[in-house]
Design a protein around this motif. Structure first.
Motif, PDB file in Angstrom:
ATOM      1  N   ALA A  84       0.923  -1.268  -0.071  1.00 51.81           N
ATOM      2  CA  ALA A  84       0.087   0.137  -0.030  1.00 51.81           C
ATOM      3  C   ALA A  84       0.811   1.075  -0.025  1.00 51.81           C
ATOM      4  O   ALA A  84       2.032   1.031   0.086  1.00 51.81           O
ATOM      5  CB  ALA A  84      -0.878   0.155   1.231  1.00 51.81           C
ATOM      6  N   LEU A  85       0.202   2.418  -0.272  1.00 54.42           N
ATOM      7  CA  LEU A  85       0.899   3.718  -0.092  1.00 54.42           C
ATOM      8  C   LEU A  85       0.466   4.437   1.020  1.00 54.42           C
ATOM      9  O   LEU A  85      -0.685   4.615   1.116  1.00 54.42           O
ATOM     10  CB  LEU A  85       0.710   4.319  -1.517  1.00 54.42           C
ATOM     11  CG  LEU A  85       1.356   5.742  -1.609  1.00 54.42           C
ATOM     12  CD1 LEU A  85       2.668   5.410  -2.055  1.00 54.42           C
ATOM     13  CD2 LEU A  85       0.566   6.576  -2.581  1.00 54.42           C
ATOM     14  N   LEU A  86       1.450   4.794   1.840  1.00 55.36           N
ATOM     15  CA  LEU A  86       1.200   5.626   3.248  1.00 55.36           C
ATOM     16  C   LEU A  86       1.454   7.004   2.517  1.00 55.36           C
ATOM     17  O   LEU A  86       2.572   7.559   2.243  1.00 55.36           O
ATOM     18  CB  LEU A  86       2.108   5.288   4.277  1.00 55.36           C
ATOM     19  CG  LEU A  86       1.861   6.037   5.421  1.00 55.36           C
ATOM     20  CD1 LEU A  86       0.660   6.001   6.022  1.00 55.36           C
ATOM     21  CD2 LEU A  86       2.980   5.930   6.576  1.00 55.36           C
ATOM     22  N   ARG A  87       0.271   7.952   2.677  1.00 53.15           N
ATOM     23  CA  ARG A  87       0.289   9.336   2.362  1.00 53.15           C
ATOM     24  C   ARG A  87      -0.072  10.212   3.437  1.00 53.15           C
ATOM     25  O   ARG A  87      -0.792   9.895   4.114  1.00 53.15           O
ATOM     26  CB  ARG A  87      -0.667   9.525   1.025  1.00 53.15           C
ATOM     27  CG  ARG A  87      -0.799  10.808   0.322  1.00 53.15           C
ATOM     28  CD  ARG A  87      -1.393  10.965  -0.846  1.00 53.15           C
ATOM     29  NE  ARG A  87      -2.775  10.963  -0.633  1.00 53.15           N
ATOM     30  CZ  ARG A  87      -3.813  10.886  -1.686  1.00 53.15           C
ATOM     31  NH1 ARG A  87      -3.291  10.870  -2.661  1.00 53.15           N
ATOM     32  NH2 ARG A  87      -5.002  11.073  -1.122  1.00 53.15           N
ATOM     33  N   ILE A  88       0.833  11.182   3.498  1.00 57.89           N
ATOM     34  CA  ILE A  88       0.584  12.126   4.662  1.00 57.89           C
ATOM     35  C   ILE A  88       0.267  13.638   3.939  1.00 57.89           C
ATOM     36  O   ILE A  88       0.660  13.930   3.043  1.00 57.89           O
ATOM     37  CB  ILE A  88       2.096  12.410   5.250  1.00 57.89           C
ATOM     38  CG1 ILE A  88       2.882  11.217   5.770  1.00 57.89           C
ATOM     39  CG2 ILE A  88       1.917  13.403   6.371  1.00 57.89           C
ATOM     40  CD1 ILE A  88       2.017  10.250   6.654  1.00 57.89           C
ATOM     41  N   GLU A  89      -1.070  14.034   4.563  1.00 59.84           N
ATOM     42  CA  GLU A  89      -1.540  15.336   3.993  1.00 59.84           C
ATOM     43  C   GLU A  89      -1.458  16.297   5.121  1.00 59.84           C
ATOM     44  O   GLU A  89      -1.782  16.058   6.411  1.00 59.84           O
ATOM     45  CB  GLU A  89      -2.964  14.772   3.581  1.00 59.84           C
ATOM     46  CG  GLU A  89      -3.141  13.942   2.271  1.00 59.84           C
ATOM     47  CD  GLU A  89      -4.465  13.462   2.044  1.00 59.84           C
ATOM     48  OE1 GLU A  89      -5.257  14.195   2.948  1.00 59.84           O
ATOM     49  OE2 GLU A  89      -4.737  12.850   1.277  1.00 59.84           O
ATOM     50  N   ALA A  90      -1.504  17.426   4.846  1.00 63.02           N
ATOM     51  CA  ALA A  90      -1.599  18.502   5.707  1.00 63.02           C
ATOM     52  C   ALA A  90      -2.759  19.429   4.996  1.00 63.02           C
ATOM     53  O   ALA A  90      -2.656  20.103   4.137  1.00 63.02           O
ATOM     54  CB  ALA A  90      -0.554  19.521   5.877  1.00 63.02           C
ATOM     55  N   LEU A 138      -3.827   5.434   4.146  1.00 62.50           N
ATOM     56  CA  LEU A 138      -3.248   4.034   3.451  1.00 62.50           C
ATOM     57  C   LEU A 138      -4.165   4.238   2.091  1.00 62.50           C
ATOM     58  O   LEU A 138      -5.327   4.152   1.981  1.00 62.50           O
ATOM     59  CB  LEU A 138      -3.453   2.796   4.312  1.00 62.50           C
ATOM     60  CG  LEU A 138      -2.631   2.711   5.312  1.00 62.50           C
ATOM     61  CD1 LEU A 138      -3.093   1.533   6.086  1.00 62.50           C
ATOM     62  CD2 LEU A 138      -1.200   2.431   4.667  1.00 62.50           C
ATOM     63  N   ILE A 139      -3.424   4.128   0.900  1.00 55.64           N
ATOM     64  CA  ILE A 139      -3.884   4.159  -0.544  1.00 55.64           C
ATOM     65  C   ILE A 139      -3.550   2.961  -1.157  1.00 55.64           C
ATOM     66  O   ILE A 139      -2.485   2.478  -0.990  1.00 55.64           O
ATOM     67  CB  ILE A 139      -3.499   5.463  -1.195  1.00 55.64           C
ATOM     68  CG1 ILE A 139      -3.670   6.740  -0.285  1.00 55.64           C
ATOM     69  CG2 ILE A 139      -4.163   5.558  -2.494  1.00 55.64           C
ATOM     70  CD1 ILE A 139      -4.971   7.138  -0.063  1.00 55.64           C
ATOM     71  N   PRO A 140      -4.468   2.165  -1.791  1.00 57.56           N
ATOM     72  CA  PRO A 140      -4.179   1.146  -2.874  1.00 57.56           C
ATOM     73  C   PRO A 140      -3.165   1.537  -3.616  1.00 57.56           C
ATOM     74  O   PRO A 140      -3.112   2.608  -4.138  1.00 57.56           O
ATOM     75  CB  PRO A 140      -5.377   0.529  -3.079  1.00 57.56           C
ATOM     76  CG  PRO A 140      -6.449   1.667  -3.306  1.00 57.56           C
ATOM     77  CD  PRO A 140      -5.912   2.588  -1.941  1.00 57.56           C
ATOM     78  N   LEU A 141      -2.316   0.786  -4.057  1.00 54.07           N
ATOM     79  CA  LEU A 141      -1.298   0.931  -5.225  1.00 54.07           C
ATOM     80  C   LEU A 141      -2.107   0.607  -6.648  1.00 54.07           C
ATOM     81  O   LEU A 141      -2.765  -0.362  -6.736  1.00 54.07           O
ATOM     82  CB  LEU A 141      -0.139   0.021  -5.033  1.00 54.07           C
ATOM     83  CG  LEU A 141       0.773   0.216  -3.828  1.00 54.07           C
ATOM     84  CD1 LEU A 141       1.643  -0.889  -3.916  1.00 54.07           C
ATOM     85  CD2 LEU A 141       1.553   1.799  -4.050  1.00 54.07           C
ATOM     86  N   SER A 142      -1.811   1.712  -7.536  1.00 60.33           N
ATOM     87  CA  SER A 142      -2.765   1.683  -8.705  1.00 60.33           C
ATOM     88  C   SER A 142      -2.164   0.341  -9.750  1.00 60.33           C
ATOM     89  O   SER A 142      -2.771  -0.351 -10.514  1.00 60.33           O
ATOM     90  CB  SER A 142      -2.529   2.715  -9.562  1.00 60.33           C
ATOM     91  OG  SER A 142      -1.099   3.215  -9.662  1.00 60.33           O
TER      92      SER A 142
END
Lengths: 657, 311
Positions: A265-271, A307-311
């Motif tokens: 998965a992709l761990l993405r950090i957002e502000a 957590l974002i699924p990988l394309s």
């Protein structure tokens, strides 16, 4: 189905006679009326065009005859007063408890979620209720919610089932079962149906085992929702701001693979919804990974990890599992400006100017040498004090805070902590520790100065700049640090160099790193104590705070001795506002996360219905009751009336003189 | 009357012949005769004229003078203007018969005989006007099986013989216009004006009979007597499965009376009547439709004005 009216034997004779009568009437109707016409030749001409309809005309009569026989059959059925079995059995009162914990969001690939399986089963149970049966709907999340009370109609039940959603955290099965049994007490035919995936903590197993007991009061049936226990969960997320660079943050995220297969998965950090960082993860089954992501650009206070699924990985989406634990929140408090005091005679505008350029970072107070003592009001609360006194004496004692002292040994008996070594005439800055944060980007080249002093260093002191080996700028660190610069800037051309304001800014940054600015997030579920001081709010005299959750619900909490207990059931950023006291009106934010390893664990305590005793097994969905109220014969008679009218309109209409 | 139900009429709708020419009808005839006189006002003589040139008073034509002609008939104005000697010719009044042919077939007698009654009344009215105008009037009651003749009569007082003849004329038989008109033509000594009153329900010979009479120099007038409900059976109450029986005999036919079938028949009937009308007009034969519900006087006046019954 049973028949409460006339029996077949009683109906056979009149039914047969009526059928025979209908048949005779149809046979008689075969005889046509005779109509005399004066212009038969023209009629013959016209009728030659309709020869093809003969077959349909003949057939239509047969259909009408058959329809009459069907109507007779329906009338006989109505006379027998049919009643479904569900009307005749004993009344039941069913409490349907649906587990709405986060684990119920699990699903197999392209299959329904566990919650959807439970809702489908619940609908089947409701459709099987007879006219004398009653039902109650309970949703067991971290809090138990009554979906539909006892006696609510099918429409209300179905509406409640349409709106049921997952709730973060574990299901409170104990409270749900207790509420269900209390509601059923004294009712006819009480039954409890628990629809769950059994992915509960071990401590809740006893409530499932209670269903196996012999005590009828504890009896219940269990319907299991199953799916592969795949779940990738964020079990920890925290963030802190760099004190010296308020636009940069450092985050820590812990991700756990609770499934049986490797997960990516992709761990993405957002502000505030803007992506500031990402990292790709790959975890083996049961593995946990902690990631620290440094120096992320985040001028804002709210951070979110997703957590974002990988394309490029079709399995990635399914390995994420329920979505409630795929996001986490963190709040970083803003950094307060440093209180900096400049004790100077005002003649070194370069120093004052360099400090003023740090206006967002510092609150600068410039005072004269006479007011520069340790007991001065400004100095008592200062984070850093700059002493640029020239020929004036340093105050003795020096204040207990971070100090930057220019030419500390100008006068004898100086209270400067780092002792004098020797006087230097026209020193040159020949060596410097370029790696030290205070000297980052600072270049001392061809700095001219009239005079200076070197220092006698003690163990732990750091020489930053030297003249032929003699430290002329030194740093002593401790509870309060001191930076001593062994020359008067007025007696050098350093203030006119770019290096000077850089040196001043680096020094302020270096001393500001002592406060990290970090507030931990809370988890959903159990009540926890929160200190106002941890939120940066003054706690004196505050007795009540207002809490606003992410969807706008507001409730007030009592504060005692600067602390209050908070139980959050919704992940996200909650706002805390002090309503009275010294901090009245001040608002802080706190992050609530669904980060609960146990709640994210989809592995059930009971993996299949075979593990359940037959009496506690919910069994297949019962067949729906065709009609749940009203005598059936009235419906049959209504059908007969409608069919008769249709048959009359389509075939029988004739008006004759 | 057979036991078969009669949808197009019932026994109680039957007309008693005694009331066919009642006092009210006689007064109507008198009124019509007066109206007819007014219509003929302005003409020199109220008799029927032909195109024959003779010794009448009305100028008909010129011809060249032949020795022996009466010089009183020389047109001196023409001689002065054109220097031509021409003599005037005058119309000669000739007394031509009015022949009324009434169809008394079974199709006319259906539905209580209302059509036959109307046809007889029309014939009686025309006969009265003709007799009052000093015309010779003859009546023929005909069908495929019947052919009854009242020889030509003159004089207004003879109307009662006409009425008796019409009242007592036998009915029945099929509609065979071709053969009956052939017989009319064969037995007529002088052509005259022949008015044919029938429903013309003969697909093959409806117009042929008229054409035959016209060929024999008869001045034909066609009056088609129709029952509105027979013409448009959608106005009747007949629905469902029935067996059609021809009133003039013939095989029965089963069908289901649906609105679609009835509408198709009405359209076919209208088309049949229009074809007859167009054929008549194409050959200069005055054509009239007389429905049972038409106003009797209006109908007669239409016939008087356009039919050439009055000259």
């Amino acid at each position: 189905m049973s028949f409460a009216g006339l029996t077949l034997a009683q109906l056979l004779l009149p039914l047969g006679a009526a059928a025979g009568g209908v048949t005779v009437l149809y046979l008689l109707k075969m005889r046509r009326r005779q109509v005399e016409v004066p212009f038969a030749a023209l009629w013959a001409q016209v009728l030659r065009q309709s020869e093809t309809r003969k077959l349909w005309r003949r057939l239509r009569r047969i259909l009408s005859w058959l329809m009459q026989l069907v109507l007779l059959g329906l009338i006989a059925l109505a006379l027998s007063d049919p009643r479904p079995e569900s009307w005749l059995r004993d009344a039941r009162t069913v409490a349907v408890v649906i587990d709405t914990s986060a684990s119920m969001g699990g699903r197999d690939r392209d299959g329904p979620t566990r919650l959807e399986q439970a809702v489908t089963r619940a609908r089947g149970e409701l459709e099987a209720l007879g006219p004398n049966d009653r039902a109650l709907l309970l949703f067991a999340g971290a809090e138990v919610v009554v979906g539909a009370p006892l006696g609510a109609g099918p429409a209300a039940m179905n509406a409640a089932l349409d709106k049921v959603t997952l709730s973060p955290g574990e299901a409170d099965i104990r409270a749900a079962m207790s509420l269900a049994r209390n509601a059923l007490a004294g009712r006819a035919g009480p039954e409890v149906l628990l629809l769950t995936d059994a992915a509960l903590p071990e401590s809740q197993r006893k409530y499932l085992d209670a269903c196996r007991g012999d005590d009828p009061k504890q009896a219940c049936r269990i319907g299991l929702s199953t799916s592969e226990p795949a779940n990738l969960a964020i079990t920890a997320f925290a963030a802190r701001r760099y004190p010296g660079d308020r636009e940069k943050v450092e985050v820590l995220a812990q991700v756990h693979n609770l499934g049986l297969r490797p997960a990516r998965a992709l761990l993405r950090i957002e502000a505030d919804g803007i992506e500031i960082g990402r990292v790709e993860l790959e975890l083996q089954p049961g593995a946990s990974e902690r990631k620290v992501i440094s120096r992320l650009d985040a001028a804002r206070d709210r951070l979110e990890a997703r957590l974002i699924p990988l394309s490029d990985d079709p399995d990635s989406r399914y390995s994420l599992g329920p979505g409630l634990d795929d996001e986490a929140f963190a709040v970083v408090p803003p950094v307060d400006p440093l209180d900096v005091v400049l004790v100077s005679d005002g003649s070194n505008l370069f120093l004052e100017g360099a400090l003023l350029t740090l206006d967002d970072y510092v609150r600068l107070d410039a005072i004269g040498p006479e007011a520069g003592g340790a007991d001065a009001e400004e100095i008592k609360n200062a984070d850093i004090v700059f002493y640029d006194l020239g020929t004036k004496m340093l105050p003795n004692p020096l204040p207990e805070t971070n100090l930057v002292i220019f030419d500390p040994h100008r006068n004898p008996d100086s209270p400067a902590p780092i002792a004098l070594d020797k006087e230097l005439k026209r020193p040159r800055l020949t060596e410097q520790d370029r790696k030290h944060p205070i000297l980052r980007g600072v270049v001392f080249k061809d700095i001219n100065m009239f005079r200076g002093t070197s220092f006698k260093l003690e163990p732990g002191d750091v020489p930053l700049v030297s003249h032929l080996g003699d430290p002329i700028v030194a740093l002593r660190e401790g509870r309060h640090s001191v930076l001593q610069i062994g020359f008067d800037p007025r007696q050098s051309d350093l203030p006119m160099r770019v290096a000077f304001p850089l040196l001043v800014a680096n020094t302020v940054d270096y001393f500001a790193r002592t406060s990290a600015g970090f507030v931990a997030a809370l988890s959903v579920g159990a009540s926890r104590e929160v200190a106002l001081a941890d939120l940066g709010m003054a706690s004196r005299d505050c007795t009540v705070v207002r809490v606003t959750d992410p969807i706008g619900h507001i409730h007030a909490l009592a504060v005692q001795q600067g602390r209050f207990r908070m139980r959050a059931t919704l992940p996200g950023i909650h706002q805390i506002e002090a309503l009275d006291g010294e901090a009245a009106g001040s608002v802080a934010e706190i992050a609530i996360n669904a980060a609960d390893l146990q709640a994210s664990n989809l592995v059930p305590l009971i993996e299949s219905v075979d593990e359940l005793d037959e009496v506690q097994r919910a069994g297949p969905v019962p067949p729906p009751v065709p009609i749940d109220q009203g005598p059936l014969w009235t419906l049959i008679i209504l059908i007969v009336a409608v069919l008769s009218a249709a048959e009359w309109a389509s075939y029988q209409r004739r008006r004759s003189v | 009357m057979s036991n078969r139900s009669r949808i197009f009429g019932s026994k109680r709708d039957r007309v008693v012949d005694d009331e066919l020419f009642d006092e009210a009808f006689m007064r109507q005839l008198e009124l019509l005769q007066v109206i007819a006189r007014r219509l003929m006002r302005g003409r020199q003589r109220a008799e029927r004229k032909t195109r024959k040139v003779g010794s009448g008073l009305e100028f008909a034509d010129h011809r060249e003078y032949s020795p022996g002609d009466d010089i009183r008939n020389v047109d001196w104005n023409v001689l002065v203007r054109l220097n031509q000697i021409l003599v005037r010719q005058y119309e000669e009044d000739e007394d031509l018969p009015l022949r009324l042919v009434v169809d008394v077939s079974q199709s006319m007698a259906a539905r209580g005989g209302h059509k036959l009654r109307l046809a007889k009344r029309i014939a009686a009215a025309l006969a009265y006007v003709g007799l009052a105008g000093l015309d010779r009037v003859g009546i023929i009651a005909m069908s495929g099986d019947n052919y009854t003749t009242l020889p030509a009569l003159r004089g207004k007082g003879r109307i009662f013989r006409v009425l008796d003849f019409l009242r007592q004329a036998p009915t029945g038989g099929d509609t065979d216009l071709r053969s009956t008109c052939r017989r009319v033509a064969a037995e007529s000594r002088a052509p005259g004006v022949t008015v044919l009153l029938s429903d013309f329900y003969d697909l093959k010979g409806a117009f042929d009979g008229l054409n035959l009479l016209r060929f024999r120099k008869h001045e034909c007038i066609c009056i088609q007597v129709l029952d509105p409900i027979e013409a448009d059976p959608t106005r009747s109450a007949v629905r469902g499965d029935v067996s059609l029986v021809d009133v003039e005999g013939g095989a029965s036919r089963d069908l289901t009376m649906s609105p679609e079938v009835l509408e198709r028949f009405a359209e076919a009937h209208e088309a049949f009547c229009k074809r007859l009308e167009s054929k008549c007009r194409a050959r200069g034969i005055p054509y009239f439709r007389a429905y049972l519900d038409d106003d009797f006087e209006d109908l007669l006046l239409r016939v008087f004005r356009r039919g050439g019954v009055l000259r």
